[in-house]
Scaffold this active site. Sequence first.
Site, PDB file in Angstrom:
ATOM      1  N   ALA A 200       3.033   1.568   2.954  1.00 22.53           N
ATOM      2  CA  ALA A 200       4.202   0.676   2.901  1.00 22.53           C
ATOM      3  C   ALA A 200       5.304   1.286   2.032  1.00 22.53           C
ATOM      4  CB  ALA A 200       3.796  -0.693   2.368  1.00 22.53           C
TER       5      ALA A 200
ATOM      6  N   ARG B 130      12.635  -4.985   5.857  1.00 23.55           N
ATOM      7  CA  ARG B 130      13.660  -4.590   4.874  1.00 23.55           C
ATOM      8  C   ARG B 130      14.957  -4.294   5.626  1.00 23.55           C
ATOM      9  NH1 ARG B 130      12.643  -2.608  -0.304  1.00 23.55           N
ATOM     10  NH2 ARG B 130      13.901  -0.755  -0.007  1.00 23.55           N
TER      11      ARG B 130
ATOM     12  N   CYS C 257       0.828  -1.201   0.000  1.00 25.57           N
ATOM     13  CA  CYS C 257       0.000   0.000   0.000  1.00 25.57           C
ATOM     14  C   CYS C 257       0.874   1.267   0.000  1.00 25.57           C
ATOM     15  CB  CYS C 257      -0.930  -0.005   1.204  1.00 25.57           C
ATOM     16  SG  CYS C 257      -0.065   0.113   2.785  1.00 25.57           S
TER      17      CYS C 257
ATOM     18  N   HIS D 146       6.119   6.241  -2.386  1.00 34.11           N
ATOM     19  CA  HIS D 146       7.477   6.724  -2.679  1.00 34.11           C
ATOM     20  C   HIS D 146       7.413   8.221  -2.995  1.00 34.11           C
ATOM     21  CE1 HIS D 146       7.976   2.437  -4.535  1.00 34.11           C
ATOM     22  NE2 HIS D 146       8.061   2.398  -3.229  1.00 34.11           N
TER      23      HIS D 146
HETATM   24  S1  SF4 Z   1      -1.426  -1.913   5.892  1.00 36.54           S
HETATM   25 FE1  SF4 Z   1      -2.552  -0.296   6.987  1.00 36.54          FE
HETATM   26  S2  SF4 Z   1      -2.169   1.538   5.742  1.00 36.54           S
HETATM   27 FE2  SF4 Z   1      -1.708  -0.229   4.424  1.00 36.54          FE
HETATM   28  S3  SF4 Z   1      -3.633  -0.710   3.321  1.00 36.54           S
HETATM   29 FE3  SF4 Z   1      -3.584  -1.977   5.175  1.00 36.54          FE
HETATM   30  S4  SF4 Z   1      -4.734  -0.751   6.689  1.00 36.54           S
HETATM   31 FE4  SF4 Z   1      -4.134   0.654   5.038  1.00 36.54          FE
END
Ligand code: SF4
Length: 462
Positions: A50, A81, A47, A177
């Site tokens: 991330a 990472r 996402c 990014h």
């Molecule tokens: S990990 Fe957290 S921020 Fe990323 S899509 Fe899932 S709920 Fe949303």
Amino acid sequence: MPFVLPECDKDVPERKKHIYLKDEKDEFAIPACNIATTPGDLTERGCTYAGCRGVVGGPVKDVIQLQHGPIGCCYYPWAARPHVATGTNFHLANAFSTDLRESNIVFGGEKKLYNSIVEASEAFPNAQGVFVYATCVAGLIGDDITAVAKRASKAIGKPVVAFNCPGFRGVSQSLGHHVGNQVLFDTIVGTEELEEKTPYDINLIGEYNIKGDDWLIVPLLESIGLRVVCTFTGDASIHDIAKMHAAKLNVIRCARSAKYIAEMMQEKYGTPFMEVDLYGITQTANDLRKVAQYFGLEEKAEEVITKELAEIKEELDFYREKLKGKKVMIYQGGPRSWHWPETMAELGVDVVVVATTFGHEDDYEKIVKRVKNGTLVIDNPNAPELEEAMLKYKPDLFISGTKEKYLSHKYGVPFLNGHTYESSGGYMVFKGLVRFARDMYKSLYSPSWKFVRTQETAAEAQ
Ligand code: SF4
């Protein structure tokens, strides 16, 4: 017909435009990319949060990396990472979260965020600032993390940087990014001056020091007479980022994740940039020549290239002999998929399939240009596509990330983690190539494969 629909995709016909078989008759076609995943097509993208937290902001070593959201979103950044750092691994050893709960969702999480920033900075007084990352939940309840960051920064007397990167923004981690680049450029770059400037100061952009890549690249650049002011963001202090504007040139390693900041610096400070690969022999040598030429250091670069190649020759020849004729399938986030076809060719390895999770058009243009006719190029693959590609193209080795490791093993295909590397780590430039080749060799020649029942051996046994 250069575009193909794998058998596994009969219920998701939209996938056809994403899968291109390199065809010399239509060599400039590229797969559809950087668009939302079709519902029903279960792919592996990360996402926006991330991408921002895990890739761009996370490697900064001396700040509190605070995730504003429910604790579940903390999973991936938690040491996933290995962007190691000199002097401290504070950023890898600690995970900070506001741990939003139901009551915070109902009544708002700003107060909790403010208190978390203050509490964390009191608990870790050596931290040089706080990076706050919004997750989906923080975005949905509308917390104004930028305003909280401003207030908290005054309270703790250190920079508090807010990244508006809730996971639902964008179609993949790629937008994260971009957010990371933009925020660091807007808030940190240019806020401190470099004490001693030299005419040979550069920034290395889009290099995250995975398992020590940076520690191979920087000494090589230094050996031709350059000085790296800041690596953005591997092994970087927040203070290094603050001085980036002093550099004379930006050298971009991962163009997908960080070309944005180079473009912004060109516009604001007039800093030119150039893209490099820095993988393999020819690409690394050409990149060094290109950077050296900019500073008039060509002679020194040639001297260094000759010396480095002599040092690795014997060991590399051994691995080349072992790897010759092997077939490989490559699936990476973005640029490594176009950095590596030439590297593989230098090792005598044939690339049969290439895929990326979040490549954009310019990534695929480079991939398609660099792979040979008949190579399958897949945008944002799902697991059944990867399985079908393994069965059809029969690679001897699959180079991808943790998520695909066991899929590969299940199919009896030796695997190498190209995202975070295997044990020896650091695959870039000349010295890293030997490690890369060694890890490929170790994976391919592991005696364990004798005991794996592949589909073929299972069928034979019946
Ligand atoms: S990990 Fe957290 S921020 Fe990323 S899509 Fe899932 S709920 Fe949303």
